[in-house]
Design a protein around this motif. Sequence first.
Motif, PDB file in Angstrom:
ATOM      1  N   VAL A 164      -7.832   6.471  14.419  1.00 34.90           N
ATOM      2  CA  VAL A 164      -8.334   5.941  13.153  1.00 34.90           C
ATOM      3  C   VAL A 164      -7.279   5.042  12.524  1.00 34.90           C
ATOM      4  N   SER A 165      -7.681   3.852  12.083  1.00 39.55           N
ATOM      5  CA  SER A 165      -6.773   2.961  11.367  1.00 39.55           C
ATOM      6  C   SER A 165      -6.485   3.545   9.986  1.00 39.55           C
ATOM      7  N   VAL A 166      -5.205   3.606   9.617  1.00 43.34           N
ATOM      8  CA  VAL A 166      -4.809   4.182   8.334  1.00 43.34           C
ATOM      9  C   VAL A 166      -4.646   3.085   7.288  1.00 43.34           C
ATOM     10  N   VAL A 167      -3.728   2.169   7.522  1.00 40.31           N
ATOM     11  CA  VAL A 167      -3.541   1.014   6.650  1.00 40.31           C
ATOM     12  C   VAL A 167      -2.720  -0.026   7.407  1.00 40.31           C
ATOM     13  N   HIS A 168      -3.067  -1.301   7.230  1.00 39.45           N
ATOM     14  CA  HIS A 168      -2.398  -2.384   7.936  1.00 39.45           C
ATOM     15  C   HIS A 168      -2.374  -2.095   9.428  1.00 39.45           C
ATOM     16  N   ASN A 169      -1.185  -2.005  10.035  1.00 36.34           N
ATOM     17  CA  ASN A 169      -1.130  -1.744  11.484  1.00 36.34           C
ATOM     18  C   ASN A 169      -0.861  -0.282  11.811  1.00 36.34           C
ATOM     19  N   LEU A 170      -0.870   0.600  10.822  1.00 37.22           N
ATOM     20  CA  LEU A 170      -0.642   2.019  11.061  1.00 37.22           C
ATOM     21  C   LEU A 170      -1.942   2.688  11.515  1.00 37.22           C
ATOM     22  N   TYR A 171      -1.814   3.642  12.435  1.00 40.78           N
ATOM     23  CA  TYR A 171      -2.990   4.362  12.904  1.00 40.78           C
ATOM     24  C   TYR A 171      -2.655   5.829  13.131  1.00 40.78           C
ATOM     25  N   LEU A 172      -3.693   6.631  13.177  1.00 39.62           N
ATOM     26  CA  LEU A 172      -3.571   8.068  13.381  1.00 39.62           C
ATOM     27  C   LEU A 172      -4.427   8.478  14.559  1.00 39.62           C
ATOM     28  N   ARG A 173      -3.823   9.199  15.506  1.00 43.19           N
ATOM     29  CA  ARG A 173      -4.573   9.811  16.594  1.00 43.19           C
ATOM     30  C   ARG A 173      -4.763  11.278  16.210  1.00 43.19           C
ATOM     31  N   VAL A 174      -6.001  11.683  15.958  1.00 43.67           N
ATOM     32  CA  VAL A 174      -6.263  13.027  15.437  1.00 43.67           C
ATOM     33  C   VAL A 174      -5.816  14.080  16.462  1.00 43.67           C
ATOM     34  N   LYS A 188       0.845  -1.186   0.000  1.00 48.62           N
ATOM     35  CA  LYS A 188       0.000   0.000   0.000  1.00 48.62           C
ATOM     36  C   LYS A 188       0.885   1.242   0.000  1.00 48.62           C
ATOM     37  N   SER A 189       0.626   2.147  -0.931  1.00 49.89           N
ATOM     38  CA  SER A 189       1.386   3.397  -1.032  1.00 49.89           C
ATOM     39  C   SER A 189       0.408   4.565  -0.991  1.00 49.89           C
ATOM     40  N   SER A 190       0.600   5.474  -0.030  1.00 49.50           N
ATOM     41  CA  SER A 190      -0.350   6.569   0.157  1.00 49.50           C
ATOM     42  C   SER A 190       0.366   7.867   0.510  1.00 49.50           C
ATOM     43  N   ILE A 191      -0.421   8.936   0.602  1.00 51.74           N
ATOM     44  CA  ILE A 191       0.097  10.275   0.903  1.00 51.74           C
ATOM     45  C   ILE A 191      -0.756  10.892   2.000  1.00 51.74           C
ATOM     46  N   LEU A 192      -0.112  11.552   2.960  1.00 49.94           N
ATOM     47  CA  LEU A 192      -0.830  12.335   3.949  1.00 49.94           C
ATOM     48  C   LEU A 192      -0.781  13.799   3.524  1.00 49.94           C
ATOM     49  N   LEU A 193      -1.941  14.451   3.508  1.00 51.20           N
ATOM     50  CA  LEU A 193      -2.037  15.863   3.154  1.00 51.20           C
ATOM     51  C   LEU A 193      -2.755  16.616   4.270  1.00 51.20           C
ATOM     52  N   PHE A 217      -5.396  21.295  -0.118  1.00 55.32           N
ATOM     53  CA  PHE A 217      -4.589  20.395   0.700  1.00 55.32           C
ATOM     54  C   PHE A 217      -3.157  20.335   0.176  1.00 55.32           C
ATOM     55  N   LYS A 218      -2.206  20.310   1.120  1.00 54.77           N
ATOM     56  CA  LYS A 218      -0.788  20.287   0.792  1.00 54.77           C
ATOM     57  C   LYS A 218      -0.141  18.981   1.261  1.00 54.77           C
ATOM     58  N   HIS A 219       0.861  18.556   0.524  1.00 53.29           N
ATOM     59  CA  HIS A 219       1.577  17.322   0.821  1.00 53.29           C
ATOM     60  C   HIS A 219       2.325  17.425   2.143  1.00 53.29           C
ATOM     61  N   ARG A 220       2.213  16.376   2.983  1.00 55.19           N
ATOM     62  CA  ARG A 220       2.983  16.313   4.229  1.00 55.19           C
ATOM     63  C   ARG A 220       4.064  15.227   4.125  1.00 55.19           C
ATOM     64  N   PHE A 221       3.654  13.999   3.816  1.00 57.21           N
ATOM     65  CA  PHE A 221       4.634  12.941   3.588  1.00 57.21           C
ATOM     66  C   PHE A 221       3.982  11.751   2.886  1.00 57.21           C
ATOM     67  N   ASN A 222       4.802  10.960   2.212  1.00 60.63           N
ATOM     68  CA  ASN A 222       4.378   9.709   1.591  1.00 60.63           C
ATOM     69  C   ASN A 222       4.692   8.556   2.532  1.00 60.63           C
ATOM     70  N   TYR A 223       3.960   7.478   2.411  1.00 58.13           N
ATOM     71  CA  TYR A 223       4.277   6.296   3.213  1.00 58.13           C
ATOM     72  C   TYR A 223       3.908   5.021   2.447  1.00 58.13           C
ATOM     73  N   VAL A 269      -4.604   9.676   1.019  1.00 55.77           N
ATOM     74  CA  VAL A 269      -5.120   9.242  -0.280  1.00 55.77           C
ATOM     75  C   VAL A 269      -4.135   8.266  -0.899  1.00 55.77           C
ATOM     76  N   ASP A 270      -4.656   7.242  -1.554  1.00 58.84           N
ATOM     77  CA  ASP A 270      -3.791   6.283  -2.250  1.00 58.84           C
ATOM     78  C   ASP A 270      -3.003   6.999  -3.345  1.00 58.84           C
ATOM     79  N   THR A 271      -1.738   6.644  -3.476  1.00 59.27           N
ATOM     80  CA  THR A 271      -0.872   7.287  -4.466  1.00 59.27           C
ATOM     81  C   THR A 271      -1.445   7.179  -5.881  1.00 59.27           C
ATOM     82  N   GLY A 272      -2.068   6.055  -6.182  1.00 58.26           N
ATOM     83  CA  GLY A 272      -2.580   5.832  -7.527  1.00 58.26           C
ATOM     84  C   GLY A 272      -3.944   6.443  -7.801  1.00 58.26           C
ATOM     85  N   ASN A 273      -4.575   7.032  -6.783  1.00 54.94           N
ATOM     86  CA  ASN A 273      -5.908   7.614  -6.963  1.00 54.94           C
ATOM     87  C   ASN A 273      -5.768   9.053  -7.445  1.00 54.94           C
TER      88      ASN A 273
END
Length: 217
Positions: free
Chosen positions: A104-114, A29-34, A174-180, A158-162
């Motif tokens: 919130v679960s982001v992907v696989h075992n990654l999560y985000l605490r707002v 899974k390849s995504s971007i946080l904005l 929205f501005k780019h923060r980092f890819n993961y 958002v998924d990199t391919g979307n």
Amino acid sequence: MTREIRSLATLKRWLRPLKLWLKSLVEVKSSILLSRDVAWSVSSNSRVLEPAPEIVKVNGRRSELPVSPAELQRRTCQGNDLYGVVVGRRLVSWGWVAGSGTRVSVVHNLYLRVPEGAFYIWDCATEPAFRGQGYFQALLDGILRAHRDTATEALVTVDTGNRASRKALVKAGFKHRFNYISVRVMGSVLFSIAFKGRQVTRAQPQFDGLNLQTPNN
């Protein structure tokens, strides 16, 4: 030549189950946080839609939603609100919003605490017949307007391919923060890494660090 084409087609048909099996074993899974400052004005380039859509907070089960009533209740109880775009009483686009402190679960075992003073937009979708017409853009603008008095920052992944969703998010400010990237093999996460400029780190600490950063960091 015809025999060779038939043999190749047969080989591809035999290999298809193997390809699907290998794909189920290895998931990448390849995504971007904005993010964006909620205080900014919403997009001035939004398409004028006719009839004008209505942006609402969805408080009950709708037949258009792909989640069960139990899942709808579970997400709501966890601190998430559901927003939607209604056209002629039909829900055509929707997305979840998690408030400050929600995990919130982001992907696989990654999560985000707002983070405090922020909200996170996730699990958005638009009905196929209404895609490419500006309804996702209208949803984003509506969510931003609804939170201008209560939050300072909006986050989204958002998924990199979307490409369509990425374009709408950039248009909404929205501005780019980092890819993961996260790689899971046979159900177990092999590694998850984040790319921020030239810096490469483990992904989870980048999400954890959002609670220590300001929107301009």
